[in-house]
Every structure is written in C-alpha cells, then in structure tokens.
Design an enzyme around this catalytic site. Structure first.
Site, PDB file in Angstrom:
ATOM      1  N   ASP A   1      -9.989  -4.723  -4.543  1.00  0.00           N
ATOM      2  CA  ASP A   1      -9.388  -3.683  -3.703  1.00  0.00           C
ATOM      3  C   ASP A   1     -10.311  -2.475  -3.558  1.00  0.00           C
ATOM      4  O   ASP A   1     -10.759  -1.896  -4.544  1.00  0.00           O
ATOM      5  CB  ASP A   1      -8.057  -3.233  -4.310  1.00  0.00           C
TER       6      ASP A   1
ATOM      7  N   HIS B   1      -8.150  -5.034   0.335  1.00  0.00           N
ATOM      8  CA  HIS B   1      -6.875  -4.351   0.531  1.00  0.00           C
ATOM      9  C   HIS B   1      -6.189  -4.761   1.843  1.00  0.00           C
ATOM     10  O   HIS B   1      -4.999  -5.061   1.858  1.00  0.00           O
ATOM     11  CB  HIS B   1      -7.096  -2.839   0.490  1.00  0.00           C
TER      12      HIS B   1
ATOM     13  N   SER C   1       0.844  -1.201   0.000  1.00  0.00           N
ATOM     14  CA  SER C   1       0.000   0.000   0.000  1.00  0.00           C
ATOM     15  C   SER C   1       0.882   1.255   0.000  1.00  0.00           C
ATOM     16  O   SER C   1       1.696   1.421  -0.902  1.00  0.00           O
ATOM     17  CB  SER C   1      -0.958  -0.052   1.197  1.00  0.00           C
TER      18      SER C   1
END
Ligand SMILES: *[C@@H]1O[C@H](CO)[C@@H](O)[C@H](O)[C@H]1NC(C)=O
Length: 457
Positions: free
Chosen positions: A357, A389, A214
């Site tokens: 996601d 995610h 991320s």
C-alpha cells in the site's frame, strides 16, 4: 459454430436488454441538473433540530436528479430517497447529516448495508448524495472519480438484494479525517434508515453491516469502535468490512508527501480545519504567503482534482516549518484523537489491505489488528500481495461481498483473530463464482437493467 462464453454473454445481454422496461416518465423527468449542496437548502441544520434525538429523520425527499453511473448513465433503481437526520459533529455539538437510501428490485428488507464512500474532501459539494446524481458537478477535473468508481461496487451490493444507505459521513462541513464524527454520522444514518420503514420499506429490525474502503474504512472502523458507547441499541450489526484502512494520520502524511496521492494532505488538513475551528487559523498562519492560495484550492476541489493538482508535490514545503507545526500540541491532540484504535469493536471484522500500500504502508494496519485483537475483538485480516491501494479497492470487493453475504445469512464469519497473506484476493477460490456475476451485472446495469437480484417465481 462454436459458442464461446463471450458470445453467450452477448446473447444474454441482448435477451435482457430487449426485456427491459422503458425508462418511466418520472425517471426521465428527474434527469435535472441538481443544485450543489452549498446552494441547496436541504443541506442545512433545520430550526430546532438540536432537541431531536440522534438518528431522528428531520426531512426526506426524492433525489433532485436520478442516480447515474459515472454521472452520465442513469441507473434503474427501484426506489431512492435522501434523508436529513440528526447526528453529532467533531466538537460533540448537534449537527444534521444527509444520507441516500437505495432499494433494489426484489429487495430483502431484513438486511441493510451502510456503505461508506471514500469522499476524502473538505467541500460539501463533494458529498456522495450529490456526486452520484446525473449531471452533478465533479468539483474540478475528475474530482469525484473515486466516488463514481465506488458506485460500481455499490451496484454489486444492490445486486445481492440488499437495501443500502450511503451516509455523507463527512457531514455538512466537509470534515475529512474527523473520523469519529464520521463514525457517529454512520451510526445515526443507520438509526435513521431503520426508522424509515413507512417510506423505504426497510424492516426496523433488519440485520446491518458496514463496509468502506480507504477513507470509507475510517468512518466504518470508527462506527464499529463507537457502536457500544454511542449507539448500543444497534445490536443487530452483524459485520464490519474495512478495506485499505489508514489508521495513523501522521504516518500517512509522511508517506503521502511527494507521492502520487500527495493531494490527500491538503484535503485532510482543510477537512480537519473545517471540523475544529481552532485548527484553521494555525494552518493559515504557517502557510507560506506564496503558497496559501494554491493550498486553499483544496477547500473547493474533490479528491481526484486535488490528487491531480498536487501530484508529487512536496506539501511540507508549503509551510514555514512543517515539522514544528506537526509537533504542536494543538495539532497532535487533533491528529491522535482521530487515529483509529481508541476503542475495541465487538462487531466481527473483515479487514484487507495491500502489503505494498502506497498511502501508508502495512505497519500501522498490522498494529491496529494487534490493538483490536489484544482487546478481544474478532478480526479476519487478509494481507494482499499483488495489488496496491487503488487496485485492491476493486480486487478485494468480490471477497468482501462474499463475507458480507455470509454474515447476513447468519453464518459465523469470524470466531477468532486470524492474519493471513494471499497472493491476490481476486484469485481467491471462494470469490471465483462472484467475479463473473459481478462483471456481467455491471455491464447490464449500464444498459438500464433493473438493479437487483433476478428471482424466479
Ligand atoms: C459547521 O461549522 C460551523 C463553524 O464551526 C459550526 O457552527 C456548525 O455547527 C457546523 N455545522 C455542522 C453541521 O457541524
């Protein structure tokens, strides 16, 4: 009586715990309450630092407090050190940066992993170098929870025997989303760490790998893209692993608004305001007076706390005319300058992303894959179905570890671009042996087991 694998695990735990060395007085002594970086003079540009070459170590010190799992449970790591090193900020000006070097027991000093944590904040007080220490402040309720959870993954990398460096890649000003400045912080932290042999023991010619998920993947991708131009002498980077990349900022902002992670918007906007002084007054001018104070709390709160405060909020409604603001040339220039894909990495890449996601969808990651591959990069891209995610950060870790281990062993990890879908990266057969070890080590590390591989002979 029949032995279940669980009772076997319990026996192993007991056997290991009874063989553990007691905490040394030095470790106990370092269970202090560390100063916040904003109050700690270590976190500042020292006099005359501009003339030092990027990657130069300016200062180093023992950690004020010990590294602790979830900020509470001291971890037994062979050696830790903080470094202050010369790097470059988003304006291209000289800046100092802080990184944490971690050496596990039974370390292999010919390897170095640079792990980029998803700090995702606009405050220096959310820096991983501070947040991972015992009794650090979390910057609001559950502010550093993501950093604390990523520590479990980092411990898994130390268990492989790899020395690890954790750069505070958002710099001393908390410049979240100034991605290419983060990339430079990563490359300079690697340079500095490779020059730290006299105290860390790390081989200056160690093989290096980069990994981040991320927000950490943004810094890692930017570092991979910048390597050839900013740090061409770092030709020993054998792999880059990008989990859950978020390649397009404007797209992410639109997907995030009113959602679970809407709090990433104020953290990102203020992170960019920290990075580009001209950006800050534009934002303040267009915030509604009634919303200004609330929005600006994100100058001080870490990711988890901002996420909780702004959950499901319509952040666009905090501004007089958000669409017009977004369309301004000054804003567009900053956003596009920090979208990924400005250069083509020549380091082999493993990229994994959840098809479902919820931060930014899958489309822009597909697009980044195409940009990289059309430019001649070597990318192994896995799209994961049964995850989102947050869960993929954990589920994808064993497979990423396997990839890094192969790259460190010198195996060819990617020969050409491949894009595949998997039901779950966790269930993928090649990770089956790592998962139980990973879980067992995590539990043992909580019991002050020496962090590092167990070697016989
Ligand atoms: C932080 O921001 C200030 C104001 O823009 C700037 O003068 C300073 O150099 C920055 N510090 C770093 C380390 O980039």
């Amino acid at each position: 009586m029949k032995f279940t694998s669980l009772s076997l695990l319990t026996l192993m735990l007991l056997a290991t715990v009874s063989a553990l060395p007691a905490a040394s007085p030095k470790d106990l002594a370092r269970r202090n309450i560390p100063l916040k970086p904003s109050e700690d003079s270590f976190y500042s540009n020292p006099a005359g630092f501009e003339s030092a070459a990027p990657g130069t170590i300016l200062k180093n010190r023992d950690l004020p407090s010990t590294i602790a799992t979830l900020g509470l449970i001291p971890a037994n790591i062979k050696y830790t050190q903080q470094i202050l090193y010369r790097t470059t900020n988003a304006l291209g000006d000289p800046a100092a940066g802080v990184a944490t070097i971690l050496i596990p027991y039974n370390a292999d000093y010919t390897k170095l992993l640079s792990y980029q944590i998803a700090e995702d904040a606009a405050s220096i007080n959310c820096s991983p170098s501070y947040a991972l220490q015992f009794a650090s402040d979390s910057g609001g309720f559950a502010g550093t929870i993501v950093t604390q959870l990523e520590w479990l993954i980092i411990q898994g990398t130390l268990e492989q025997g790899w020395p690890v460096v954790l750069p505070d890649h958002l710099g001393l000003n908390g410049t979240f989303l100034a991605n290419y400045a983060s990339g430079k912080h990563v490359l300079d932290a690697v340079r500095a760490t490779l020059a730290s042999q006299s105290f860390s023991g790390i081989d200056p010619d160690a093989k290096v790998a980069l990994w981040g998920y991320s927000g950490g993947s943004l810094a890692s991708a930017a570092a991979a893209e910048l390597r050839d131009t900013y740090a061409p002498e770092l030709d020993n980077i054998v792999a880059t692993v990008l989990g859950g990349p978020v390649p397009d900022i404007e797209n992410a902002v639109k997907v995030l608004n009113k959602g679970i992670f809407a709090g990433l918007i104020p953290n990102g906007v203020l992170g960019l305001a920290n990075a580009y002084p001209a950006f800050a007054p534009i934002i303040q001018e267009h915030l509604l007076p009634s919303k200004k104070a609330e929005f600006n709390t994100a100058y001080d709160t870490c990711l988890g706390a901002s996420a909780l405060r702004f959950i499901l909020h319509d952040l666009f409604a905090y501004f007089d005319d958000f669409d017009a603001l977004l369309a301004m040339e000054e804003i567009q220039t900053v956003l596009t300058a920090n979208d990924l894909g400005h250069a083509i990495p020549t380091i082999p890449i493993y990229m994994y992303k959840s098809i479902l996601d919820e931060i930014d969808g899958i489309g822009y990651t597909d697009k980044l894959y195409k940009t990289y591959c059309n430019g001649g990069a070597k990318v192994k891209y896995v799209r994961d179905l049964i995850s989102e995610h947050g869960t993929l950060a954990a589920f994808g870790a064993p497979k990423a570890l396997t990839f890094l281990a192969k790259a460190f062993r010198g195996e060819t990890v990617v020969t050409k671009c491949t894009k595949t879908n998997t039901l779950s990266s966790l269930l993928d057969i090649s990770t089956a042996t790592i998962v139980p070890d990973f879980l067992k080590d995590t539990i043992l590390d909580l019991l002050y087991k020496p962090v590092g591989p167990f070697l016989i002979g």
